[in-house]
Write an enzyme that holds these catalytic residues in place. Structure first.
Site, PDB file in Angstrom:
ATOM      1  N   ASP A  58      73.593 -52.340  16.007  1.00  0.00           N
ATOM      2  CA  ASP A  58      72.535 -52.019  15.053  1.00  0.00           C
ATOM      3  C   ASP A  58      72.941 -50.723  14.375  1.00  0.00           C
ATOM      4  O   ASP A  58      73.035 -49.677  15.018  1.00  0.00           O
ATOM      5  CB  ASP A  58      71.197 -51.866  15.786  1.00  0.00           C
ATOM      6  CG  ASP A  58      70.036 -51.547  14.844  1.00  0.00           C
ATOM      7  OD1 ASP A  58      70.287 -51.236  13.660  1.00  0.00           O
ATOM      8  OD2 ASP A  58      68.882 -51.598  15.304  1.00  0.00           O
ATOM      9  N   ILE A  59      73.190 -50.765  13.071  1.00  0.00           N
ATOM     10  CA  ILE A  59      73.715 -49.606  12.364  1.00  0.00           C
ATOM     11  C   ILE A  59      72.715 -48.440  12.323  1.00  0.00           C
ATOM     12  O   ILE A  59      73.088 -47.306  12.039  1.00  0.00           O
ATOM     13  CB  ILE A  59      74.155 -49.999  10.939  1.00  0.00           C
ATOM     14  CG1 ILE A  59      75.076 -48.929  10.330  1.00  0.00           C
ATOM     15  CG2 ILE A  59      72.956 -50.280  10.059  1.00  0.00           C
ATOM     16  CD1 ILE A  59      75.742 -49.331   9.040  1.00  0.00           C
ATOM     17  N   TYR A 147      65.524 -47.196  -4.000  1.00  0.00           N
ATOM     18  CA  TYR A 147      66.762 -47.959  -3.857  1.00  0.00           C
ATOM     19  C   TYR A 147      67.854 -47.373  -4.755  1.00  0.00           C
ATOM     20  O   TYR A 147      69.006 -47.208  -4.336  1.00  0.00           O
ATOM     21  CB  TYR A 147      66.504 -49.421  -4.206  1.00  0.00           C
ATOM     22  CG  TYR A 147      67.712 -50.313  -4.108  1.00  0.00           C
ATOM     23  CD1 TYR A 147      68.344 -50.519  -2.888  1.00  0.00           C
ATOM     24  CD2 TYR A 147      68.219 -50.963  -5.233  1.00  0.00           C
ATOM     25  CE1 TYR A 147      69.462 -51.332  -2.790  1.00  0.00           C
ATOM     26  CE2 TYR A 147      69.321 -51.786  -5.149  1.00  0.00           C
ATOM     27  CZ  TYR A 147      69.939 -51.968  -3.921  1.00  0.00           C
ATOM     28  OH  TYR A 147      71.048 -52.775  -3.837  1.00  0.00           O
ATOM     29  N   ALA A 149      68.009 -44.297  -5.805  1.00  0.00           N
ATOM     30  CA  ALA A 149      68.353 -42.992  -5.246  1.00  0.00           C
ATOM     31  C   ALA A 149      69.238 -43.122  -4.015  1.00  0.00           C
ATOM     32  O   ALA A 149      70.174 -42.337  -3.816  1.00  0.00           O
ATOM     33  CB  ALA A 149      67.074 -42.231  -4.900  1.00  0.00           C
TER      34      ALA A 149
END
Length: 240
Positions: A58-59, A147, A149
């Site tokens: 999970d990043i 998004y 940004a």
């Protein structure tokens, strides 16, 4: 490039990440891939063959990222490159005030890639190449300001890391709409509306293929004079 190098891909179980893994394996390199779905991981490894290994990750979990790199790099070896297209997020209007489409978006896409690079540092070659992934909204937003940004922040991160980590090279891939599993798993009417809009917005009047995006990622991994750059693979979206 020397064959049989080892590359890590976070998000290597589908879409652009899997397409990049295919191209690396096809030319004789090895890959260590990660993703969140056990089923997708198993399917990807079966497709890629014996030059590929991987594990669930999970990043957004820093401890999981540290474990991912510790398991993926054999003793005495180091990574030649890292590509980080993994992210699961939602976008939405600023006026909604929704943390899921603002703060959580940054947590998944920006901070996930930020801490992935940090976790990889102990196992990188001195001439390693890192490729982050942003998106075309960084250059031409048409809604979802958080998004836009976030993508712009990733491109700034690539520039900053290129300075601090040199001679390790750090670049960013900025894709436009791509005909991938992400879209193919959505309802056909929703997908076709998005594709029709994209055809009007970009010069080449079509979405990219995952193979085209993977080719762009491979260029950034391979070119030894590219660092601190963002490569827009968006069919001319930013110019129309």
């Amino acid at each position: 490039m020397t064959e049989n190098r080892l590359y890590a891909i976070l998000g290597g179980t589908s879409g652009i990440g899997l397409a990049t893994a295919r191209q690396l394996v096809a030319r004789g390199d090895r890959v260590w891939i990660g993703g969140r779905s056990p089923e997708r991981l198993a399917e990807a490894l079966a497709q890629l063959g014996d030059r590929a290994k991987g594990t669930l990750v999970d990043i957004t979990d820093r401890e999981a990222l540290t474990t991912f790199f510790a398991r993926g790099v054999p003793q005495g070896e180091a990574l030649s490159g890292l590509f980080t297209p993994a992210a699961s997020y939602r976008t939405g209007p600023f006026r909604h005030g929704d943390t899921a489409t603002s703060e959580a978006l940054f947590q998944a896409k920006f901070w996930g890639q930020y801490w992935a690079v940090y976790a990889a540092l102990p196992v990188l070659r001195s001439d390693a190449s890192l490729v982050l992934m942003s998106g075309a909204a960084s250059q031409r937003p048409i809604g979802a300001p958080a998004y836009a940004a976030c993508n712009a922040a990733l491109e700034g991160l690539a520039r900053g890391l290129a300075v601090e980590l040199a001679p390790i090279r750090v670049n960013c891939l900025s894709p436009g709409t791509t005909d991938s599993e992400l879209w193919r798993n959505r309802p056909a009417d929703q997908r076709e509306v998005a594709y029709a809009q994209w055809r009007q917005l970009c010069l080449l009047e079509r979405p990219a293929s995952v193979a085209e995006q993977a080719h762009a990622a491979l260029f950034l991994l391979d070119n030894t004079n590219m660092t601190g750059s963002t490569l827009c693979c968006d069919g001319g979206y930013t110019f129309r």
